[in-house]
Write a protein that holds these residues in place. Structure first.
Motif, PDB file in Angstrom:
ATOM      1  N   MET A 276     -43.520 114.901  52.933  1.00 63.97           N
ATOM      2  CA  MET A 276     -44.040 116.084  52.246  1.00 63.97           C
ATOM      3  C   MET A 276     -42.992 117.186  52.246  1.00 63.97           C
ATOM      4  O   MET A 276     -42.727 117.829  51.234  1.00 63.97           O
ATOM      5  N   GLY A 277     -42.391 117.368  53.432  1.00 70.07           N
ATOM      6  CA  GLY A 277     -41.384 118.419  53.572  1.00 70.07           C
ATOM      7  C   GLY A 277     -40.230 118.184  52.631  1.00 70.07           C
ATOM      8  O   GLY A 277     -39.761 119.101  51.953  1.00 70.07           O
ATOM      9  N   GLN A 278     -39.788 116.902  52.587  1.00 71.34           N
ATOM     10  CA  GLN A 278     -38.656 116.574  51.730  1.00 71.34           C
ATOM     11  C   GLN A 278     -38.993 116.808  50.268  1.00 71.34           C
ATOM     12  O   GLN A 278     -38.179 117.313  49.497  1.00 71.34           O
ATOM     13  N   MET A 279     -40.217 116.409  49.902  1.00 71.49           N
ATOM     14  CA  MET A 279     -40.617 116.608  48.503  1.00 71.49           C
ATOM     15  C   MET A 279     -40.646 118.089  48.183  1.00 71.49           C
ATOM     16  O   MET A 279     -40.129 118.532  47.154  1.00 71.49           O
ATOM     17  N   ALA A 280     -41.229 118.870  49.102  1.00 69.40           N
ATOM     18  CA  ALA A 280     -41.307 120.324  48.875  1.00 69.40           C
ATOM     19  C   ALA A 280     -39.904 120.884  48.774  1.00 69.40           C
ATOM     20  O   ALA A 280     -39.613 121.712  47.896  1.00 69.40           O
ATOM     21  N   SER A 281     -39.023 120.380  49.653  1.00 68.63           N
ATOM     22  CA  SER A 281     -37.653 120.887  49.658  1.00 68.63           C
ATOM     23  C   SER A 281     -36.966 120.564  48.335  1.00 68.63           C
ATOM     24  O   SER A 281     -36.277 121.403  47.742  1.00 68.63           O
ATOM     25  N   ALA A 282     -37.178 119.306  47.885  1.00 63.30           N
ATOM     26  CA  ALA A 282     -36.556 118.898  46.622  1.00 63.30           C
ATOM     27  C   ALA A 282     -37.101 119.729  45.462  1.00 63.30           C
ATOM     28  O   ALA A 282     -36.348 120.177  44.587  1.00 63.30           O
ATOM     29  N   ILE A 283     -38.422 119.960  45.481  1.00 61.68           N
ATOM     30  CA  ILE A 283     -39.030 120.758  44.408  1.00 61.68           C
ATOM     31  C   ILE A 283     -38.487 122.186  44.457  1.00 61.68           C
ATOM     32  O   ILE A 283     -38.123 122.774  43.423  1.00 61.68           O
ATOM     33  N   ALA A 284     -38.407 122.717  45.673  1.00 60.65           N
ATOM     34  CA  ALA A 284     -37.888 124.082  45.816  1.00 60.65           C
ATOM     35  C   ALA A 284     -36.479 124.171  45.257  1.00 60.65           C
ATOM     36  O   ALA A 284     -36.129 125.121  44.551  1.00 60.65           O
ATOM     37  N   HIS A 285     -35.688 123.129  45.579  1.00 61.14           N
ATOM     38  CA  HIS A 285     -34.317 123.101  45.083  1.00 61.14           C
ATOM     39  C   HIS A 285     -34.289 123.091  43.547  1.00 61.14           C
ATOM     40  O   HIS A 285     -33.549 123.839  42.920  1.00 61.14           O
ATOM     41  N   GLU A 286     -35.156 122.210  43.006  1.00 60.23           N
ATOM     42  CA  GLU A 286     -35.208 122.080  41.541  1.00 60.23           C
ATOM     43  C   GLU A 286     -35.688 123.377  40.881  1.00 60.23           C
ATOM     44  O   GLU A 286     -35.239 123.736  39.808  1.00 60.23           O
ATOM     45  N   LEU A 287     -36.645 124.056  41.561  1.00 63.22           N
ATOM     46  CA  LEU A 287     -37.212 125.286  40.968  1.00 63.22           C
ATOM     47  C   LEU A 287     -36.243 126.457  41.060  1.00 63.22           C
ATOM     48  O   LEU A 287     -36.288 127.376  40.244  1.00 63.22           O
ATOM     49  N   ASN A 288     -35.405 126.424  42.054  1.00 65.39           N
ATOM     50  CA  ASN A 288     -34.536 127.556  42.322  1.00 65.39           C
ATOM     51  C   ASN A 288     -33.677 127.918  41.116  1.00 65.39           C
ATOM     52  O   ASN A 288     -33.595 129.083  40.725  1.00 65.39           O
ATOM     53  N   GLN A 289     -33.070 126.874  40.520  1.00 66.17           N
ATOM     54  CA  GLN A 289     -32.161 127.154  39.400  1.00 66.17           C
ATOM     55  C   GLN A 289     -32.885 127.737  38.188  1.00 66.17           C
ATOM     56  O   GLN A 289     -32.490 128.796  37.691  1.00 66.17           O
ATOM     57  N   PRO A 290     -33.947 127.065  37.692  1.00 66.34           N
ATOM     58  CA  PRO A 290     -34.635 127.682  36.538  1.00 66.34           C
ATOM     59  C   PRO A 290     -35.175 129.067  36.845  1.00 66.34           C
ATOM     60  O   PRO A 290     -35.152 129.948  35.971  1.00 66.34           O
ATOM     61  N   LEU A 291     -35.615 129.273  38.097  1.00 61.91           N
ATOM     62  CA  LEU A 291     -36.132 130.599  38.440  1.00 61.91           C
ATOM     63  C   LEU A 291     -35.016 131.649  38.375  1.00 61.91           C
ATOM     64  O   LEU A 291     -35.222 132.760  37.873  1.00 61.91           O
ATOM     65  N   THR A 292     -33.846 131.300  38.863  1.00 61.86           N
ATOM     66  CA  THR A 292     -32.713 132.222  38.808  1.00 61.86           C
ATOM     67  C   THR A 292     -32.377 132.527  37.347  1.00 61.86           C
ATOM     68  O   THR A 292     -32.149 133.687  36.960  1.00 61.86           O
ATOM     69  N   ALA A 293     -32.381 131.462  36.538  1.00 65.31           N
ATOM     70  CA  ALA A 293     -32.084 131.650  35.107  1.00 65.31           C
ATOM     71  C   ALA A 293     -33.130 132.565  34.468  1.00 65.31           C
ATOM     72  O   ALA A 293     -32.818 133.499  33.709  1.00 65.31           O
ATOM     73  N   LEU A 294     -34.394 132.297  34.814  1.00 72.17           N
ATOM     74  CA  LEU A 294     -35.505 133.071  34.268  1.00 72.17           C
ATOM     75  C   LEU A 294     -35.334 134.557  34.595  1.00 72.17           C
ATOM     76  O   LEU A 294     -35.475 135.430  33.738  1.00 72.17           O
ATOM     77  N   LEU A 295     -34.986 134.785  35.872  1.00 73.26           N
ATOM     78  CA  LEU A 295     -34.775 136.167  36.323  1.00 73.26           C
ATOM     79  C   LEU A 295     -33.649 136.821  35.515  1.00 73.26           C
ATOM     80  O   LEU A 295     -33.744 137.986  35.095  1.00 73.26           O
ATOM     81  N   GLY A 296     -32.596 136.034  35.293  1.00 68.86           N
ATOM     82  CA  GLY A 296     -31.449 136.535  34.518  1.00 68.86           C
ATOM     83  C   GLY A 296     -31.857 136.934  33.102  1.00 68.86           C
ATOM     84  O   GLY A 296     -31.579 138.047  32.626  1.00 68.86           O
ATOM     85  N   TYR A 297     -32.589 136.021  32.435  1.00 67.14           N
ATOM     86  CA  TYR A 297     -33.008 136.283  31.048  1.00 67.14           C
ATOM     87  C   TYR A 297     -33.926 137.506  30.981  1.00 67.14           C
ATOM     88  O   TYR A 297     -33.804 138.373  30.124  1.00 67.14           O
ATOM     89  N   LEU A 298     -34.882 137.549  31.930  1.00 65.14           N
ATOM     90  CA  LEU A 298     -35.832 138.665  31.914  1.00 65.14           C
ATOM     91  C   LEU A 298     -35.110 139.991  32.180  1.00 65.14           C
ATOM     92  O   LEU A 298     -35.414 141.020  31.568  1.00 65.14           O
ATOM     93  N   GLY A 299     -34.120 139.950  33.094  1.00 66.82           N
ATOM     94  CA  GLY A 299     -33.326 141.146  33.372  1.00 66.82           C
ATOM     95  C   GLY A 299     -32.615 141.625  32.112  1.00 66.82           C
ATOM     96  O   GLY A 299     -32.637 142.815  31.767  1.00 66.82           O
ATOM     97  N   ALA A 300     -32.025 140.631  31.403  1.00 68.82           N
ATOM     98  CA  ALA A 300     -31.306 140.968  30.169  1.00 68.82           C
ATOM     99  C   ALA A 300     -32.264 141.571  29.138  1.00 68.82           C
ATOM    100  O   ALA A 300     -31.985 142.599  28.494  1.00 68.82           O
ATOM    101  N   ALA A 301     -33.470 140.945  28.995  1.00 63.73           N
ATOM    102  CA  ALA A 301     -34.471 141.430  28.031  1.00 63.73           C
ATOM    103  C   ALA A 301     -34.873 142.865  28.374  1.00 63.73           C
ATOM    104  O   ALA A 301     -34.994 143.743  27.492  1.00 63.73           O
ATOM    105  N   SER A 302     -35.032 143.106  29.648  1.00 61.73           N
ATOM    106  CA  SER A 302     -35.456 144.424  30.099  1.00 61.73           C
ATOM    107  C   SER A 302     -34.387 145.459  29.744  1.00 61.73           C
ATOM    108  O   SER A 302     -34.707 146.565  29.265  1.00 61.73           O
ATOM    109  N   ILE A 303     -33.073 145.089  29.958  1.00 63.37           N
ATOM    110  CA  ILE A 303     -31.986 146.020  29.636  1.00 63.37           C
ATOM    111  C   ILE A 303     -31.964 146.317  28.123  1.00 63.37           C
ATOM    112  O   ILE A 303     -31.874 147.468  27.678  1.00 63.37           O
ATOM    113  N   ILE A 304     -32.106 145.275  27.316  1.00 62.50           N
ATOM    114  CA  ILE A 304     -32.074 145.438  25.859  1.00 62.50           C
ATOM    115  C   ILE A 304     -33.199 146.373  25.406  1.00 62.50           C
ATOM    116  O   ILE A 304     -33.000 147.307  24.636  1.00 62.50           O
TER     117      ILE A 304
END
Ligand SMILES: Nc1ncnc2c1ncn2[C@@H]1O[C@H](COP(=O)(O)OP(=O)(O)OP(=O)(O)O)[C@@H](O)[C@H]1O
Ligand SMILES: [Mg+2]
Length: 497
Positions: A276-304
């Protein structure tokens, strides 16, 4: 020529009759007379019965040649003794007329021949072949009886101990002589006394009891687990007169079995938690990148939106809200990843080789190993290491399971487990199999979670291994072989000696 020794008809006076009767008695005895050259001069009917040669055949022959005598010591030595002491006795091996080998106990006496005044030898023999066989059998039996690791007890039908071997001391704590004459109830815990009646009941019926597991009592009162095999003992008329009981102390065996079961249960639990831990860890890893990207895009949208001066624009409000939620998700994921970082367990001082053996047994426990040969080569100079035993155990178990699975269809099944201390203060373990080898399609991603070539594999075994080993400051490697695969792990040796 008539046979002078065969009793003929006697028709004489009383003294003659008595003499004749003595002659018949003598004739029945197994006696021969010969000279020092070995020439047989007298050969009784008793000898004929013993060896099959008639007097006619025997007289005049060389005795030792006729009977192919095997002496216990050189003949000249025996004859020297005979001359000194006037007699000699011992055991000889003879061959009968029909080729049978027989052992005789022999008695030689020196006499003087009345007629020739020569020394002659009288020899009287008794067949002891059967006796010797019985003696050998008895000696063998006694040897087996005394050297048995299991306690062996002979008892009468009323439960009196008649005989006990040396192992009773180790198992029951009593010397054999302390038990002889006592009742077997001495060895049975109070609440199990009725059991003895059932056992005797079965013995009365002529039944054997095999591997009956129960509890018995040692001299110091300690109760222990025992496996009993009991069989009836018969007298020469076939009547049951008692029982022979073999008792094996199975406390050790049962303890290690129980330990194995509990370790296995612990491991299975850990396996699940870790999965379970490994799966959660793998999911967390996988989610981290899109979440960072999402934050980036939203930040950019907010600035615009800000640049466009649409401060009150409801879109901007939504974007800001979305940014906050994305940040929150990212924080949760980051915390989760921190929490799941392996190696947080407790480190203990451990004998590494012991751990390896235990883990290999666990890894193969419950699987039918078929004809797998486990070949250990464990270095003796490995110091005590500070590791998380349970986690390292899990690493080895995972490697062993993979190896066993890889050899399922291999004709040669050898699992080699080696430990070695490297000069660079590293401890190395290799697990090598003669299995199918690594599937080239997954070679590059072997240690990544969810990489598997098995229909029901989770593909996380190796990724767990690598994470645990790296959390210990070590590293893992894999190598291909002509036939099979070798996995290695290196752990740093710290703070030793
Ligand atoms: N000793 C080995 N010989 C050949 N291939 C192996 C060996 N060990 C691992 N592999 C390959 O690596 C893959 C990944 O192994 P890993 O232990 O991570 O997952 P798995 O065994 O498939 O599933 P599970 O998560 O249940 O252990 C396996 O599916 C197998 O293809
Ligand atoms: Mg596996």
């Amino acid at each position: 020529m008539t046979d002078p020794l065969r009793p003929r008809q006697f028709n004489f006076s009383d003294w003659q009759r008595s003499f004749a009767l003595q002659a018949v008695g003598l004739n029945l005895a197994q006696v021969t007379i010969r000279d020092f050259a070995g020439n047989i001069r007298l050969w009784t009917l008793g000898m004929e019965r013993l060896y099959g040669y008639t007097a006619m055949e025997a007289i005049g022959q060389i005795s030792h040649r006729l009977l192919k005598t095997v002496f216990p010591r050189p003949l000249p030595e025996i004859e020297a003794l005979l001359r000194t002491h006037g007699e000699w006795s011992g055991e000889l091996l003879h061959t009968t007329r029909d080729g049978r080998k027989i052992w005789v106990s022999t008695q030689w006496a020196l006499t003087v021949d009345q007629e020739s005044n020569d020394f002659i030898i009288s020899e009287e023999n008794h067949d002891i072949t059967e006796l010797k066989r019985t003696r050998t059998r008895q000696a063998l039996f006694l040897d087996t009886f005394q050297s048995s690791q299991d306690a062996i007890i002979l008892k009468s039908l009323d439960g009196t101990i008649l005989e006990a071997n040396l192992a009773v001391e180790r198992i029951f704590g009593y010397m054999p002589e302390e038990l002889i004459g006592q009742s077997v109830s001495l060895l049975i815990p109070d609440d199990l006394q009725p059991q003895e009646n059932d056992i005797i009941g079965e013995i009365h019926k002529g039944n054997r009891i095999e591997h009956f597991e129960t509890i018995r009592k040692r001299k110091n009162g300690e109760l222990f687990e025992v496996s009993l095999s009991i069989s009836p003992v018969h007298n020469e008329n076939g009547k049951i007169i008692g029982a022979a009981k073999i008792a094996r102390d199975i406390t050790e065996r049962n303890n290690s079995h129980r330990k194995m079961q509990s370790l296995l249960a612990e491991l299975a639990h850990l396996d699940r938690v870790d999965t379970m831990g490994q799966m959660a860890s793998a999911i967390a890893h996988e989610l981290n990148q899109p979440l960072t990207a999402l934050l980036g895009y939203l930040g950019a949208a907010s600035i615009i939106l800000k640049q466009r001066g649409s401060d009150t624009d409801p879109i901007r409000t939504s974007v800001e809200a979305a940014k906050k939620q994305a940040q929150r998700s990212s924080d949760v994921v980051a915390r989760l990843r921190n929490y799941l970082r392996p190696g947080a367990g407790e480190r203990q001082n451990s004998d590494f080789n012991d751990l390896v053996r235990e883990a290999v047994e666990l890894g193969s426990f419950g699987k039918s190993l078929g004809h797998i040969v486990v070949d250990y080569d464990l270095a003796t100079d490995i110091p005590i290491v500070l590791i998380d035993r349970v986690q390292i155990c899990q690493v080895i178990v995972n490697l062993v399971r993979n190896a066993v699975e890889a050899m399922e269809t291999s004709p040669v099944k050898v699992l080699s487990v080696k430990t070695k201390r490297s000069p660079e203060r590293f401890l190395e373990l290799t697990v090598e199999d003669s299995g199918c080898g690594i599937d080239p399609a997954i070679q590059a991603l072997l240690f990544q979670p969810f990489t598997t070539s098995k229909p029901h594999g989770m593909g996380i075994g190796l990724s767990i291994c690598r994470d645990i080993v790296e959390a210990h400051g070590g590293r893992m490697w894999v190598g291909s072989k002509n036939q099979g695969t070798i996995f290695g792990l290196m752990l740093p040796l710290e703070e030793e000696e």
